[in-house]
Scaffold this motif. Structure first.
Motif, PDB file in Angstrom:
ATOM      1  N   PRO A  13     -31.556   8.300   4.006  1.00 25.54           N
ATOM      2  CA  PRO A  13     -32.238   9.214   5.581  1.00 25.54           C
ATOM      3  C   PRO A  13     -33.791   9.831   5.760  1.00 25.54           C
ATOM      4  O   PRO A  13     -34.610   9.003   4.142  1.00 25.54           O
ATOM      5  CB  PRO A  13     -31.913  10.609   5.477  1.00 25.54           C
ATOM      6  CG  PRO A  13     -30.710  10.228   3.891  1.00 25.54           C
ATOM      7  CD  PRO A  13     -30.845   9.174   3.635  1.00 25.54           C
ATOM      8  N   GLU A  59     -34.513  14.260  11.320  1.00 26.67           N
ATOM      9  CA  GLU A  59     -33.913  13.107  10.788  1.00 26.67           C
ATOM     10  C   GLU A  59     -33.428  11.980  11.206  1.00 26.67           C
ATOM     11  O   GLU A  59     -32.007  12.550  11.440  1.00 26.67           O
ATOM     12  CB  GLU A  59     -33.193  14.470   9.175  1.00 26.67           C
ATOM     13  CG  GLU A  59     -32.432  13.828   8.468  1.00 26.67           C
ATOM     14  CD  GLU A  59     -32.040  14.641   7.750  1.00 26.67           C
ATOM     15  OE1 GLU A  59     -31.737  14.615   6.100  1.00 26.67           O
ATOM     16  OE2 GLU A  59     -31.204  15.853   7.991  1.00 26.67           O
ATOM     17  N   LEU A  61     -29.943  10.650  10.244  1.00 20.66           N
ATOM     18  CA  LEU A  61     -28.624  10.301   9.414  1.00 20.66           C
ATOM     19  C   LEU A  61     -27.848   9.042   9.184  1.00 20.66           C
ATOM     20  O   LEU A  61     -27.882   8.755   8.200  1.00 20.66           O
ATOM     21  CB  LEU A  61     -27.629  11.524  10.445  1.00 20.66           C
ATOM     22  CG  LEU A  61     -27.780  12.594  10.286  1.00 20.66           C
ATOM     23  CD1 LEU A  61     -26.817  13.641  11.801  1.00 20.66           C
ATOM     24  CD2 LEU A  61     -28.045  14.196   9.442  1.00 20.66           C
ATOM     25  N   GLU A  62     -27.866   7.852  10.094  1.00 21.95           N
ATOM     26  CA  GLU A  62     -26.935   7.428   9.936  1.00 21.95           C
ATOM     27  C   GLU A  62     -28.326   5.997  10.847  1.00 21.95           C
ATOM     28  O   GLU A  62     -27.803   6.362  12.062  1.00 21.95           O
ATOM     29  CB  GLU A  62     -25.557   6.947  10.615  1.00 21.95           C
ATOM     30  CG  GLU A  62     -25.231   7.848   9.538  1.00 21.95           C
ATOM     31  CD  GLU A  62     -23.210   8.145  10.517  1.00 21.95           C
ATOM     32  OE1 GLU A  62     -22.946   6.831  10.518  1.00 21.95           O
ATOM     33  OE2 GLU A  62     -23.597   8.653  10.682  1.00 21.95           O
ATOM     34  N   ARG A 119     -30.146  14.266  13.795  1.00 19.03           N
ATOM     35  CA  ARG A 119     -30.193  15.536  13.190  1.00 19.03           C
ATOM     36  C   ARG A 119     -31.543  16.540  14.104  1.00 19.03           C
ATOM     37  O   ARG A 119     -32.763  15.877  13.416  1.00 19.03           O
ATOM     38  CB  ARG A 119     -30.047  16.153  11.632  1.00 19.03           C
ATOM     39  CG  ARG A 119     -29.638  17.772  11.213  1.00 19.03           C
ATOM     40  CD  ARG A 119     -29.386  18.035  10.321  1.00 19.03           C
ATOM     41  NE  ARG A 119     -28.129  17.937  10.096  1.00 19.03           N
ATOM     42  CZ  ARG A 119     -27.625  17.266   9.089  1.00 19.03           C
ATOM     43  NH1 ARG A 119     -28.545  17.083   7.566  1.00 19.03           N
ATOM     44  NH2 ARG A 119     -26.598  17.227   8.849  1.00 19.03           N
TER      45      ARG A 119
END
Ligand code: PMV
Length: 358
Positions: A13, A59, A61-62, A119
């Motif tokens: 991340p 952020e 996340l994936e 996020r």
């Protein structure tokens, strides 16, 4: 036969935060050729602010979208958007704001070739949606934070201005740069970018913002752009603008507030004349808006060079030089109906921040 979709392992991340400023237009963008591609019907000139900012953290996340999810990540179902309250708590964002913000974040990811889930948390230093260009600072901060979290450059240039503009907020195209910024409107240019016309240290102007209402305005500027051409005064404004733009550029180049001030005040009144005479009409002003305009006139009568401008809302921006800023702020704060006074100055543009919101 069952085919397993290949899913790349998510990368570590990454998180980035950006603080991006609002701006105040001296020559306003009001009326769009096309709101989808965000092409303005007239050029605009603004000053980027320093303290009226949006702080956004993103952020990743994936990096490849949710396992088993659609390979084309046009959907935002795995994305999160949080608003940071004054108490510092994270509150899930809902409604139109969430839809527009996540659609834009997704578009930026797509343009950068990423299918990442995000996020996002965001916080404004000033009242949202009340005519202090929260869309400009908000979409600039979001675009730059997504880019930074994906490891992309956030250097201010024409391409970055275009990417921010595609959020749907035209004024955001100008917040990518610090100082004085122009957003031209060439009917032949389908993807117009803003340009800096002078850096912040060229002329340290102040913006004393008289907040007379801090709740969200009832008619969005987006709707205002749609209704503007229905005003009988709109076509005449477009005819007059060329002269006004030349005048404003010259006044900025020569640091002449005595030339710029009267023009920017006329310009603001004209925007609201058009809004009020659009079909259906839009009334952004409150009684206290007029009291602040009167307060600026009274200050000028006392020899204080200060002029007012008003975006799509009831709050009044008082433009003056640093030596007069304290007098303007204290005098305006005494007007009944003024809830608060925000003291801002010209700023240098968006910055990366070490302070993450989560
Ligand atoms: O960028 P938008 O769609 O929020 O429109 C901004 C309109 C004004 O703030 C009223 C004028 C301007 O040029 O900033």
């Amino acid at each position: 036969m069952r085919v397993e979709r290949e899913v790349a392992p998510p990368s570590a991340p990454r998180k980035a935060s950006v603080v991006a400023p609002a701006n105040i237009a001296f020559v306003k963008y009001w009326g769009a050729h096309d709101l989808e591609t965000v092409r303005p019907m007239n050029p605009s000139i603004s000053m980027t602010l320093a303290r009226s900012v949006t702080h956004t953290t993103v952020e990743v996340l994936e990096s490849d979208g949710p396992p088993g999810g659609p390979s084309d990540r046009s959907s935002d179902e795995a994305d999160e958007l949080w608003l940071v309250t004054d108490a510092g708590e994270l509150q899930a964002s809902e409604g139109v704001f969430r839809r527009r913000a996540l659609a834009h974040a997704r578009r930026v990811c797509r343009e950068l070739g990423s299918r990442a889930s995000l996020r996002i948390a965001t916080r404004n230093s000033f009242p949202t949606g009340a005519g202090i260009a929260s869309s400009a600072s908000g979409f600039t901060a979001l675009t730059l934070a997504v880019r930074a979290a994906l490891g992309e450059s956030i250097e201010a240039d024409a391409d970055l201005s275009r990417q921010v503009r595609r959020s749907g907020s035209g004024s955001a195209a100008r917040s990518v740069f610090g100082g004085f910024v122009e957003w031209p409107s060439d009917p032949a240019d389908s993807d117009p970018a803003a340009v800096q016309i002078a850096p912040a240290d060229h002329w340290p102007l102040c913006d004393v913002i008289a907040v007379v209402a801090s709740d969200e305005k009832s008619v969005s500027s987006r709707e205002g752009h749609v209704r503007a051409p229905s005003s009988p005064h709109f076509a005449r404004r477009l005819e007059l603008l060329d002269g006004r733009l030349k005048y404003a550029r010259h006044a900025i180049a020569d640091r002449r507030l005595d030339l710029l001030g009267p023009e920017l005040e006329k310009e603001a009144i004209e925007l609201h004349l058009i809004a009020m005479s659009s079909d259906p009409p839009i009334y952004y002003w409150l009684p206290a808006t007029l009291d602040v305009l009167e307060g600026a006139r009274a200050l000028r009568d006392r020899g204080v060079p200060v002029w007012a401008t008003i975006d799509a809302g009831p709050n009044v921006h008082l433009i003056c030089e640093p030596d007069d800023e304290a007098t303007v702020a204290t005098t305006i704060a005494e007007i009944s109906g003024v809830e608060s006074v925000l003291r801002d100055t010209i700023g240098g543009g968006p910055q990366l921040s070490e302070e993450h919101l989560f």
